[in-house]
Motif scaffolding. Structure first.
Motif, PDB file in Angstrom:
ATOM      1  N   GLN A   1      -5.712 -46.573 -20.166  1.00 41.19           N
ATOM      2  CA  GLN A   1      -5.337 -45.440 -21.010  1.00 41.19           C
ATOM      3  C   GLN A   1      -5.806 -44.126 -20.398  1.00 41.19           C
TER       4      GLN A   1
ATOM      5  N   LEU B   1      -0.842 -43.998 -26.121  1.00 40.40           N
ATOM      6  CA  LEU B   1      -2.249 -44.057 -25.729  1.00 40.40           C
ATOM      7  C   LEU B   1      -2.392 -43.690 -24.248  1.00 40.40           C
TER       8      LEU B   1
ATOM      9  N   ALA C   1      -7.180 -64.897 -34.605  1.00 38.94           N
ATOM     10  CA  ALA C   1      -6.915 -63.564 -34.074  1.00 38.94           C
ATOM     11  C   ALA C   1      -7.130 -63.586 -32.574  1.00 38.94           C
ATOM     12  N   GLY C   2      -6.263 -62.921 -31.848  1.00 38.04           N
ATOM     13  CA  GLY C   2      -6.445 -62.827 -30.410  1.00 38.04           C
ATOM     14  C   GLY C   2      -5.769 -63.941 -29.646  1.00 38.04           C
TER      15      GLY C   2
ATOM     16  N   VAL D   1     -10.741 -38.591 -32.205  1.00 37.22           N
ATOM     17  CA  VAL D   1     -10.114 -37.831 -33.283  1.00 37.22           C
ATOM     18  C   VAL D   1      -8.952 -36.994 -32.758  1.00 37.22           C
TER      19      VAL D   1
ATOM     20  N   ARG E   1      -7.169 -37.340 -29.871  1.00 40.76           N
ATOM     21  CA  ARG E   1      -6.094 -37.978 -29.113  1.00 40.76           C
ATOM     22  C   ARG E   1      -5.548 -39.241 -29.753  1.00 40.76           C
ATOM     23  N   VAL E   2      -6.344 -39.903 -30.583  1.00 39.13           N
ATOM     24  CA  VAL E   2      -5.871 -41.166 -31.158  1.00 39.13           C
ATOM     25  C   VAL E   2      -5.527 -40.989 -32.639  1.00 39.13           C
TER      26      VAL E   2
ATOM     27  N   THR F   1     -14.018 -60.141 -32.449  1.00 36.49           N
ATOM     28  CA  THR F   1     -12.822 -60.035 -33.276  1.00 36.49           C
ATOM     29  C   THR F   1     -12.858 -58.735 -34.071  1.00 36.49           C
TER      30      THR F   1
ATOM     31  N   ARG G   1      -3.035 -48.951 -33.132  1.00 32.10           N
ATOM     32  CA  ARG G   1      -3.303 -48.003 -32.057  1.00 32.10           C
ATOM     33  C   ARG G   1      -4.804 -47.760 -31.917  1.00 32.10           C
TER      34      ARG G   1
ATOM     35  N   GLU H   1      -6.399 -50.739 -30.347  1.00 26.08           N
ATOM     36  CA  GLU H   1      -6.138 -50.847 -28.913  1.00 26.08           C
ATOM     37  C   GLU H   1      -6.939 -49.834 -28.112  1.00 26.08           C
ATOM     38  N   TYR H   2      -7.234 -48.697 -28.728  1.00 23.74           N
ATOM     39  CA  TYR H   2      -8.096 -47.721 -28.053  1.00 23.74           C
ATOM     40  C   TYR H   2      -9.482 -48.330 -27.807  1.00 23.74           C
TER      41      TYR H   2
ATOM     42  N   GLN I   1     -10.240 -51.516 -27.864  1.00 21.12           N
ATOM     43  CA  GLN I   1     -10.078 -52.700 -27.022  1.00 21.12           C
ATOM     44  C   GLN I   1     -10.191 -52.317 -25.544  1.00 21.12           C
ATOM     45  N   GLN I   2      -9.487 -51.234 -25.179  1.00 15.01           N
ATOM     46  CA  GLN I   2      -9.497 -50.807 -23.786  1.00 15.01           C
ATOM     47  C   GLN I   2     -10.857 -50.212 -23.409  1.00 15.01           C
TER      48      GLN I   2
ATOM     49  N   ARG J   1     -13.219 -53.037 -22.886  1.00 12.53           N
ATOM     50  CA  ARG J   1     -12.862 -53.841 -21.723  1.00 12.53           C
ATOM     51  C   ARG J   1     -13.214 -53.103 -20.444  1.00 12.53           C
ATOM     52  N   ARG J   2     -12.866 -51.816 -20.422  1.00 15.39           N
ATOM     53  CA  ARG J   2     -13.032 -51.061 -19.192  1.00 15.39           C
ATOM     54  C   ARG J   2     -14.498 -50.783 -18.874  1.00 15.39           C
TER      55      ARG J   2
ATOM     56  N   HIS K   1     -10.482 -59.169 -29.587  1.00 18.15           N
ATOM     57  CA  HIS K   1      -9.292 -59.754 -30.202  1.00 18.15           C
ATOM     58  C   HIS K   1      -8.951 -58.959 -31.445  1.00 18.15           C
ATOM     59  N   ILE K   2      -7.700 -58.551 -31.545  1.00 20.07           N
ATOM     60  CA  ILE K   2      -7.310 -57.726 -32.683  1.00 20.07           C
ATOM     61  C   ILE K   2      -6.684 -58.605 -33.754  1.00 20.07           C
ATOM     62  N   ASP K   3      -7.232 -58.521 -34.945  1.00 19.16           N
ATOM     63  CA  ASP K   3      -6.764 -59.330 -36.060  1.00 19.16           C
ATOM     64  C   ASP K   3      -6.132 -58.391 -37.091  1.00 19.16           C
TER      65      ASP K   3
END
Lengths: 468, 505
Positions: A74, A247, A322-323, B283, B285-286, B345, B356, B359-360, B362-363, B366-367, B374-376
């Motif tokens: 992103q 994003l 989930a996931g 706030v 950008r997302v 989770t 959204r 996912e922000y 999540q990344q 991860r990064r 995991h998104i539920d």
């Protein structure tokens, strides 16, 4: 009648000697498949489709090597950007801390009630410093009788009247608070800012100001792209030939990654389902009678199952957490439910072929059932099977896209064309490219497969053979 | 309306959607008026002291079947709410009433509750401790009266359907098609019916799809959208609609799960997760709704303190991302968790914006940390169930104020608050909040609350992400819609339709 024995000399049973026939004039023989290929090549639509599909395969397989951007990376300073190539931007220095401007000695709210209709437009509406995409800082003179202000902004067009001021970006409480900093999702371009005084309701009078924002990149983000970036320099930004999503992820990379999912499902599911269908249909057609009845009624039953419900049931039965990716489940559901039409088709063909003379002959010669089925019956259904398969592929791709669109398919951050469409449709009116590109790819693929299927059907139809 | 109310039993309601419907169909002793102050509801007047309160009920207050609303209906409701088997998440709101906590813990019988009805129109409340904000509670859903006969008839099903409940408010629920639509019509027996100018409130569609809502508005099928999606803002202004910002008073935060076996119990892991989070970038950008404030503490910026705003009296440093520190915390967490950090989770709603935001994070995880998220995504009812059962590591949550006091936010971190879904437990926080509840000196009281808040934030019981502002709009003919952070929102009890030549109600 022992005396009526016919003499059978041994020589009569000796093999004939090999002999060469005299050469005859004949054009080279064309097999069924060779002929079909020639006719397919003559069909322009089908031929173009074949090339499109070849390009698509290349896009999917070679794409990740040619376009190496991470599809889930992103860049939040560049969200929802339209397609760009080799864009340059000014490196912006870190902004000075913003301090709200307070007019000392001015009351927070007027002592007496004021009709908001009479409030004047704030005077001296101006920038505190040059506006940039890191922030637009505004100030104005206090308005007598105001208990607060509203700051609006609208891109591009100058507002004609107070009903077209745009999005209220700032709500300021207190008549003595006379500045505002807007940092919300600013992009390069023109914005019109307006400020309105209010006391309960808004005044109809406003002051306007035009802000011209040039493309810039905060120092921090610039350092991520090149470590030596200095404020004031121009740096070349990462190209996004198809733009970015909401994003700031590269859309091309996501489409390439998504193609893998879409084509994986799109190809594998019809092939597995086809194999299952051929097996069931072949058995039913060959055996006939009770076996046929049983298998075909079962096929009818499976046909009656509603797909979406079944898909959700399988998800529940598999204990999806989930996931967990919905792809294996989707594959299972697709295979379990879509073999039926193939089974019917093959059964019909086999029933018909079973009566054909050459099959009868083979049977009389003592061919075993398996040989009959594999050597004589199924190869002759291949034409229909192939056509039906080409039509099943776009259907599977479409189903995958649809399921991912409604959120039953891939899990984030893995993209698929369907989920990309779903993301894109949210921003369709403001940044259409996010929706148009994945939708275009789906449409193109489905169209190509359908045209190819049409072409194949014509090419494989023995009645249309070009060389009788 | 975005979500279906899980049910409409005021004793069990915990969400804004239920509060919106209940706020229009039921009425407590008081109502919140346009200025956010309690005004007379079923009670016509009251006397408050440090030891208790006496409410005088109006003679003309009626249930929707015409029977009078009496003080006994309140006594029955409050006793039932506090019984352990009701399992009301909000029972703790009533703890200022004498013996309430003991009853909810099953130590005392419900009849010992410090509330009584000397006659049909007088309600006497005895306090466990002085409670400055008690009047603010008497408009909350949990304090609405309940008719004993109706409640007994339907039992657990009370409030599950439009015909399985009875109404005390200005409107009655005339139809409720689950998952699809709702309709509230004017209650002919409401005492103040003359002041209600709308004949009916219709919710023609219950959908989280902001696009669909926008189209309903465009086709004039709805007169009000209470929350516009971020992608609809520009679209709306281009159509010439007037947008209005409304800071709804809610704090959005990540609730970490502290139940046994959850990796999020580990403080270093929580610190690592928090250290990669940049509230202002998030706030701007997302979330991208103008007016939204980056998350700071549990108590939002608007809340009043002793003399000034609470946040100005008890300052917090804004959170800045620190990736180097995050790495250190992560290493420590990895050692303590036995070498490996399991995938986490993330529980969130089924909206595009919820996805959204997820996912922000999540990344980011991860990064910078190499942690898989995991998104539920769940529909509201299911999300609530999963939150209560603790089936998450991180839940993206929202908390709106129940009354005008910082306690309503700080109490989130206490052991007795069922809305503390991650089950964060800290004896020191509990003790400080308890001490604050019995402190009469307002400055000292807020100081204690600030200390409790600081402990919970230091331990990252929650990670505040932002303080919400929503954009909303009405058709030009709908007037006097009230938006307030406390009480049913949006409040349509004073709304009216004025003729502009357009479509009527």
């Amino acid at each position: 009648m022992a005396d009526a024995l016919i003499p059978m000399p041994h020589e009569d049973f000796a093999p004939l000697s090999r002999q060469t026939l005299a050469p005859r004039a004949q054009r080279p023989s064309l097999s069924y498949w060779q002929d079909a290929w020639i006719r397919l090549r003559r069909n322009r639509q089908a031929w173009a489709s074949l090339w499109i599909l070849f390009a698509l395969l290349l896009f999917t397989v070679a794409g990740p090597w040619l376009w190496t951007l991470d599809p889930s990376e992103q860049t939040l300073s560049r969200v929802s950007e339209p397609p760009s190539w080799h864009k340059e931007a000014l490196v912006l220095p870190p902004p000075a801390p913003y301090r709200e401007e307070l007019r000392s000695g001015w009351p927070e709210a007027p002592a007496t009630a004021v009709d908001p209709q009479t409030l004047a437009a704030p005077a001296n509406f101006a920038f505190i410093e040059a506006p940039s995409i890191q922030g637009v800082r505004l100030r104005w003179d206090p308005v007598p009788g105001a208990s607060g202000y509203l700051v609006y902004r609208v891109p591009e067009r100058q507002p004609a009247d107070s009903s077209a001021l745009g999005i209220p970006v700032g709500e300021i409480q207190g008549g003595n608070h006379v500045s505002f900093e807007d940092t919300f999702n600013l992009k390069a371009g023109t914005y019109w800012y307006s400020v309105v005084a209010r006391n309960g309701d808004e005044s109809p009078r406003f002051s306007g100001l035009r802000a011209e924002l040039v493309d810039g990149i905060p120092l921090e983000s610039a350092r991520q792209e090149s470590a030596s970036a200095q404020p004031g320099q121009r740096v070349r930004l990462q190209s996004h030939p198809l733009g970015t999503d909401s994003l700031g992820r590269d859309l091309l990379a996501r489409l390439i990654r998504g193609a893998r999912v879409s084509l994986f499902i799109g190809l594998l599911a019809p092939f597995l389902a086809g194999a299952l269908g051929i097996l069931v249909g072949g058995l039913a057609g060959y055996h006939g009678g009770r076996v046929d009845q049983l298998l075909m009624r079962f096929t009818d039953f499976v046909m009656a199952l509603p797909f979406l419900l079944f898909m959700i049931l399988i998800q529940v039965a598999c204990g999806m957490e989930a996931g967990d990716s919905g792809i294996p489940v989707m594959l299972l559901a697709l295979v379990a439910l879509s073999w039926t039409s193939m089974a019917r088709l093959v059964r019909g063909q086999v029933l018909q072929l079973r009566q054909a003379d050459y099959v009868q002959a083979a049977r009389l010669l003592g061919a075993r059932p398996m040989t009959l089925l594999l050597r004589h019956l199924l190869p002759n259904t291949l034409g229909v099977v192939l056509v039906s398969l080409t039509f099943a592929i776009p259907q599977a791709i479409f189903t995958e896209a649809f399921l991912s669109f409604i959120g039953l398919g891939v899990v984030p951050p893995t993209p698929s064309w369907g989920s990309l469409c779903n993301d894109g449709i949210q921003t369709f009116l403001t940044s259409p490219h996010e929706f148009v590109f994945p939708a275009l790819l789906i449409s193109l693929t489905v169209l190509a497969f359908n045209l190819l299927g049409d072409g194949l059907r014509d090419a494989l139809d023995p009645r249309l053979r070009s060389h009788p | 309306m975005s979500q279906e109310p899980p049910q409409l039993n005021g004793m069990k309601a915990t969400d804004i959607t239920s509060f919106f419907v209940l706020g229009h169909t039921q009425e407590g002793l008081t109502r919140i008026d346009a200025n956010g102050k309690p005004s007379p509801g079923v009670a016509r007047s009251w006397e408050l002291s440090d030891h208790g309160a006496v409410f005088h009920l109006r003679n003309e207050a009626r249930w929707s079947d015409g029977q009078p609303i009496t003080a006994r209906d309140f006594v029955y409701a409050w006793r039932t709410v506090l019984q352990p088997r009701t399992a009301s998440s909000f029972a703790f709101l009533l703890f200022p009433v004498r013996n309430a906590q003991a009853i909810s813990e099953g130590k005392l019988d419900a009849s010992k509750l410090g509330v009584s009805a000397p006659d049909d129109h007088t309600l006497k409340v005895e306090f466990e401790r002085p409670c400055a904000y008690f009047l603010g509670l008497t408009s909350a859903a949990i304090t609405y009266p309940i008719r004993e006969d109706i409640h007994r008839r339907f039992g657990d099903k009370y409030g599950a359907d439009a015909n399985q409940m009875i109404f005390s408010g200005p409107f009655l629920l005339s139809s409720w098609i689950h998952g699809a639509s709702l309709k509230m019509t004017r209650n002919p027996h409401y005492w103040n019916r003359a002041a209600i100018r709308l004949d009916a409130i219709e919710v023609p569609a219950i959908t989280p799809d902001t696009n669909a809502k926008f189209n309903f508005f465009k086709d004039r099928k709805v007169d009000l959208i209470d929350t516009l999606g971020r992608d609809d803002l520009l679209k709306a202004t281009q159509q010439g609609y007037k947008l209005r910002p409304f800071a709804d008073g809610s704090v959005l935060f990540l609730a970490f799960n502290f139940r046994a076996g959850r990796a999020t119990r580990n403080l270093n892991l929580r610190k690592a997760l928090a250290a990669v989070f940049d509230p202002s970038e998030y706030v701007q950008r997302v979330v991208t709704i103008p007016g939204t404030q980056p998350g700071l503490g549990l108590v939002p910026r608007w809340m009043q303190g002793h003399r000034a705003r609470f946040r100005d009296e008890h300052r917090l440093e804004p959170r800045r991302p620190d990736f180097a520190a995050a790495k250190r915390y992560l290493e420590a967490a990895r050692r303590e968790l036995g070498g490996r950090i399991p995938p986490l989770t993330w529980l969130t709603g089924d909206t595009a914006q919820g996805a959204r935001e997820a996912e922000y994070f999540q990344q980011a995880f991860r990064r910078h940390l190499g942690i898989t998220l995991h998104i539920d995504k769940q529909i509201f009812k299911q999300r609530l169930a999963k939150m209560n059962q603790g089936r998450f590591d991180i839940a993206s949550s929202v908390w709106g104020p129940d009354y005008n006091d910082p306690l309503t936010f700080v109490e989130l971190a206490t052991a007795w608050n069922a809305a503390n879904r991650g089950q964060y437990r800290n004896a020191e926080v509990d003790q400080k909040v308890r001490a604050a509840q019995v402190t009469a000196d307002p400055a000292r009281r807020l100081e204690l609350l600030a200390q409790a808040e600081a402990i919970a934030l230091d331990e990252l019981a929650f990670l505040p992400t932002h303080e919400r502002t929503v954009m909303w709009m009405t058709q030009p003919w709908l007037k006097n819609v009230i938006r307030h952070p406390i009480g049913p929102d949006p409040d349509l009890t004073q709304a009216s339709i004025v003729s502009t030549g357009g479509r009527g109600p």
